[in-house]
Design a protein around this motif. Sequence first.
Motif, PDB file in Angstrom:
ATOM      1  N   MET A   1       0.851  -1.181   0.000  1.00 44.72           N
ATOM      2  CA  MET A   1       0.000   0.000   0.000  1.00 44.72           C
ATOM      3  C   MET A   1       0.890   1.235   0.000  1.00 44.72           C
ATOM      4  N   PRO A   2       0.676   2.192  -0.949  1.00 43.20           N
ATOM      5  CA  PRO A   2       1.548   3.362  -1.018  1.00 43.20           C
ATOM      6  C   PRO A   2       1.292   4.314   0.150  1.00 43.20           C
ATOM      7  N   THR A   3       2.304   5.110   0.459  1.00 45.01           N
ATOM      8  CA  THR A   3       2.189   6.094   1.523  1.00 45.01           C
ATOM      9  C   THR A   3       1.307   7.236   1.049  1.00 45.01           C
ATOM     10  N   LYS A  45      10.071   5.606  -6.593  1.00 45.15           N
ATOM     11  CA  LYS A  45       9.878   4.713  -5.457  1.00 45.15           C
ATOM     12  C   LYS A  45      11.189   4.012  -5.117  1.00 45.15           C
ATOM     13  N   SER A  84       1.337   5.989   6.577  1.00 47.19           N
ATOM     14  CA  SER A  84       2.472   5.248   6.036  1.00 47.19           C
ATOM     15  C   SER A  84       1.971   4.101   5.171  1.00 47.19           C
ATOM     16  N   SER A  85       2.903   3.432   4.505  1.00 47.35           N
ATOM     17  CA  SER A  85       2.527   2.296   3.661  1.00 47.35           C
ATOM     18  C   SER A  85       1.978   1.138   4.493  1.00 47.35           C
ATOM     19  N   THR A  86       2.278   1.140   5.795  1.00 47.49           N
ATOM     20  CA  THR A  86       1.736   0.099   6.678  1.00 47.49           C
ATOM     21  C   THR A  86       0.388   0.507   7.268  1.00 47.49           C
TER      22      THR A  86
END
Length: 180
Positions: A1-3, A45, A84-86
């Motif tokens: 998942m992108p930030t 990226k 964030s991506s998380t």
Amino acid sequence: MPTKVSMIMCGSSSSSSGGGGGSVGGGGEERTRKTMGRGRIEIKKIENVSSRQVTFSKRRAGLMKKVKELAILCDAEVGVIIFSSTGKLYDFASSRLQNIISRYERSSNGWNDPNSGTQQEVNNEVEALKAEIVKLRKGQRLMMGKELEGLNYKELENLERQLHDGMLAIKNRKHELLQL
């Protein structure tokens, strides 16, 4: 998942500067330097997960520092939301974040006055003013002796008294002018 990064800035200054520092090299070219100092990097990226996380943490901290400085130095109302991506949430607000978001929504919908109410409040006020205009126009027509058919005897007496009081005020003013 992108930030995901969202920035909301509402401030006391009405203009924003277009030429800030820290621009990144254009055209995707990488610039090399033979001297000491920072070089420009290609914005793409970062494939290495560990390097990406370290860069995210450092840049997030730098962004938050700059946002705090902007809020303090320029007395700006600033809000930043970062996912964030998380999926972890990071945010900063110079005042209550919900107030900043509400102000942003009003502003982006064409409402630039922070003191103005919601669209419904504005619509209600417009309707009230329209009703008052209709009432005033009707009163003006009555004072001119028009559309008297719908009035009962008591309403006609009130109208006559208002007209009589108005005539007396006009006569008194004329008399004052003649005395000068």
